[in-house]
Design a protein around this motif. Structure first.
Motif, mmCIF file in Angstrom:
data_model
loop_
_atom_site.group_PDB
_atom_site.id
_atom_site.type_symbol
_atom_site.label_atom_id
_atom_site.label_comp_id
_atom_site.label_asym_id
_atom_site.label_seq_id
_atom_site.Cartn_x
_atom_site.Cartn_y
_atom_site.Cartn_z
ATOM 1 N N ARG A 1 0.914 10.125 6.924
ATOM 2 C CA ARG A 1 0.888 8.458 5.960
ATOM 3 C C ARG A 1 1.036 7.377 7.279
ATOM 4 N N ASP A 2 1.835 8.214 8.113
ATOM 5 C CA ASP A 2 1.933 7.063 9.021
ATOM 6 C C ASP A 2 0.909 6.717 10.019
ATOM 7 N N ALA A 3 0.601 7.462 10.135
ATOM 8 C CA ALA A 3 -0.317 8.317 11.309
ATOM 9 C C ALA A 3 -2.022 7.848 10.668
ATOM 10 N N TYR A 4 -2.226 7.945 10.013
ATOM 11 C CA TYR A 4 -3.307 7.525 8.904
ATOM 12 C C TYR A 4 -3.041 5.818 8.257
ATOM 13 N N GLU A 5 -2.004 5.120 7.947
ATOM 14 C CA GLU A 5 -1.105 4.105 7.748
ATOM 15 C C GLU A 5 -2.130 3.508 6.361
ATOM 16 N N TYR A 6 -1.656 4.907 6.221
ATOM 17 C CA TYR A 6 -1.677 4.475 3.914
ATOM 18 C C TYR A 6 -0.193 3.758 3.701
ATOM 19 N N HIS A 7 -0.521 3.144 3.069
ATOM 20 C CA HIS A 7 0.387 2.122 2.026
ATOM 21 C C HIS A 7 1.165 2.854 0.962
ATOM 22 N N GLU A 8 2.666 2.301 1.037
ATOM 23 C CA GLU A 8 3.055 2.223 -0.412
ATOM 24 C C GLU A 8 3.282 1.510 -1.629
ATOM 25 N N TYR A 9 2.613 1.566 -2.351
ATOM 26 C CA TYR A 9 2.861 0.566 -3.591
ATOM 27 C C TYR A 9 3.280 -0.539 -3.759
ATOM 28 N N ASP A 10 4.702 -0.323 -3.614
ATOM 29 C CA ASP A 10 5.427 -1.254 -3.687
ATOM 30 C C ASP A 10 5.608 -2.413 -2.611
ATOM 31 N N ASP A 11 4.528 -1.747 -1.536
ATOM 32 C CA ASP A 11 4.323 -2.655 -0.156
ATOM 33 C C ASP A 11 4.552 -4.523 -0.468
ATOM 34 N N VAL A 12 4.909 -5.192 -0.568
ATOM 35 C CA VAL A 12 5.282 -6.225 -0.444
ATOM 36 C C VAL A 12 3.316 -7.023 -0.421
ATOM 37 N N GLU A 13 2.623 -6.364 0.615
ATOM 38 C CA GLU A 13 1.508 -7.253 1.443
ATOM 39 C C GLU A 13 0.002 -6.425 0.277
ATOM 40 N N TRP A 14 0.137 -5.593 -0.389
ATOM 41 C CA TRP A 14 -1.038 -4.273 -0.120
ATOM 42 C C TRP A 14 -0.511 -4.217 -1.578
ATOM 43 N N GLY A 15 1.183 -5.196 -2.856
ATOM 44 C CA GLY A 15 1.155 -5.109 -3.910
ATOM 45 C C GLY A 15 0.316 -6.669 -3.963
ATOM 46 N N ARG A 16 0.819 -7.530 -3.410
ATOM 47 C CA ARG A 16 -0.071 -8.320 -3.586
ATOM 48 C C ARG A 16 -1.619 -8.771 -3.655
ATOM 49 N N LYS A 17 -1.534 -8.551 -2.962
ATOM 50 C CA LYS A 17 -3.389 -8.076 -2.548
ATOM 51 C C LYS A 17 -4.137 -6.703 -3.528
ATOM 52 N N PHE A 18 -3.642 -6.242 -5.007
ATOM 53 C CA PHE A 18 -3.488 -5.338 -5.447
ATOM 54 C C PHE A 18 -4.068 -6.495 -6.648
ATOM 55 N N ARG A 19 -2.784 -6.502 -6.902
ATOM 56 C CA ARG A 19 -2.811 -7.471 -7.790
ATOM 57 C C ARG A 19 -3.701 -8.590 -8.505
ATOM 58 N N THR A 20 -3.969 -9.169 -7.037
ATOM 59 C CA THR A 20 -5.027 -10.296 -6.592
ATOM 60 C C THR A 20 -6.475 -9.551 -7.254
ATOM 61 N N PHE A 21 -6.690 -8.413 -7.333
ATOM 62 C CA PHE A 21 -7.692 -7.835 -7.161
ATOM 63 C C PHE A 21 -8.382 -7.866 -8.497
ATOM 64 N N LEU A 22 -7.090 -7.201 -9.306
ATOM 65 C CA LEU A 22 -6.295 -6.710 -10.198
ATOM 66 C C LEU A 22 -6.181 -8.202 -11.761
ATOM 67 N N HIS A 23 -6.145 -8.937 -12.005
ATOM 68 C CA HIS A 23 -6.296 -9.799 -12.605
ATOM 69 C C HIS A 23 -8.187 -10.598 -12.254
ATOM 70 N N GLY A 24 -8.181 -10.505 -11.304
ATOM 71 C CA GLY A 24 -9.461 -10.614 -10.983
ATOM 72 C C GLY A 24 -10.973 -10.482 -11.584
ATOM 73 N N ARG A 25 -10.577 -8.567 -11.985
ATOM 74 C CA ARG A 25 -11.489 -7.797 -12.640
ATOM 75 C C ARG A 25 -11.224 -7.794 -13.736
ATOM 76 N N ALA A 26 -9.627 -8.492 -13.909
ATOM 77 C CA ALA A 26 -9.698 -8.246 -16.261
ATOM 78 C C ALA A 26 -10.237 -9.192 -17.047
ATOM 79 N N TRP A 27 -10.245 -10.591 -14.974
ATOM 80 C CA TRP A 27 -10.955 -11.845 -15.969
ATOM 81 C C TRP A 27 -12.329 -11.738 -15.750
ATOM 82 N N THR A 28 -12.755 -11.298 -14.857
ATOM 83 C CA THR A 28 -14.240 -11.346 -15.201
ATOM 84 C C THR A 28 -14.999 -10.423 -15.543
ATOM 85 N N HIS A 29 -14.879 -9.458 -16.311
ATOM 86 C CA HIS A 29 -15.412 -8.499 -17.039
ATOM 87 C C HIS A 29 -14.937 -7.907 -17.900
ATOM 88 N N ALA A 30 -15.734 -7.595 -18.884
ATOM 89 C CA ALA A 30 -15.210 -7.254 -19.993
ATOM 90 C C ALA A 30 -15.512 -5.903 -20.362
#
Length: 241
Positions: free
Chosen positions: A111-140
């Protein structure tokens, strides 16, 4: 318990090997480059090197480490990696799980060597939520399709997949928000339309219809049937794993 839009089969197939990888998939996800080999070479013993390689390629392929048994992989994967590492006795990999902490320690190192992120990581959690909300809004698309999009995004950005229930609930929550936003937008547009304004006021500027009769909102009580403005939408399973 998984959210209702996933079938038992879909929930059970999440985050694991469901079939043997194809040859192109083996060459893409299980090929060991120079950096991979340098990290693997630090292990002692063929069983440790092979087990480490399995975990390294497993998370690359399915997006998570196998929590219960890191050796729960198709045998063709073991053979493919053993061939690259020059390991003749492929069965030695069975020794890898004899010391249980080893697999966990290796997973953290990968995980550390290849820079994987935990799901509950604050920064990546925010990016994921942004993607998910945008996807749900723009795609039926249905909830299963959105769920698959979520898995794909997490894998591409090396965010370790959470439990199936956690991700399914997040998808359900995001779709609910998108549905409410859609209905609010439609209602707002209807109120602003010329037809809507014309209905709001009759001749002389008084509240009423074209014939001067009062309309709802100008002191008249709304019928009970119109009091409920709920727009709950029950997700239905669509195609996809």
């Amino acid at each position: 318990m998984p959210v209702e839009f996933l079938t038992d089969e879909q929930a059970a197939s999440y985050g694991k090997f469901n079939e043997e990888p194809t040859r192109p998939e083996l060459e893409r996800f299980f090929f060991l480059d120079d950096e991979d080999r340098k990290l693997i070479a630090k292990r002692r013993g063929d069983h440790s090197r092979l087990g480490f390689a399995l975990q390294m390629c497993t998370v690359r392929y399915i997006g998570r480490f196998l929590p219960d048994d890191p050796l729960d992989v198709p045998w063709v994967v073991v053979e493919y990696l053993a061939e690259q590492l020059g390991i003749e006795d492929v069965s030695c990999v069975k020794q890898y799980t004899e010391r249980k902490p080893t697999a966990y320690e290796h997973a953290w190192e990968i995980r550390d060597a290849y820079e994987y992120h935990e799901y509950d990581d604050v920064e990546w959690g925010r990016k994921f939520r942004t993607f998910l909300h945008g996807r749900a809004w723009t795609h039926a698309e249905g909830p299963v399709a959105l769920f698959n999009q979520a898995v794909g995004w997490l894998r591409r950005h090396r965010v370790l997949l959470p439990g199936v229930s956690v991700l399914a609930r997040k998808v359900s929550e995001v779709r609910t928000v998108a549905e409410k936003r859609l209905h609010a937008t439609v209602a707002k547009a209807a109120r602003r339309s010329p037809r809507g304004r014309g209905a709001a006021r009759g001749p002389g500027g008084h509240a009423g219809d074209a014939g001067g009769r009062p309309v709802l909102g100008a002191g008249a009580a709304a019928p009970a049937a119109d009091a409920d403005d709920g727009h709950g939408v029950r997700p239905v399973a669509g195609a996809g794993r």
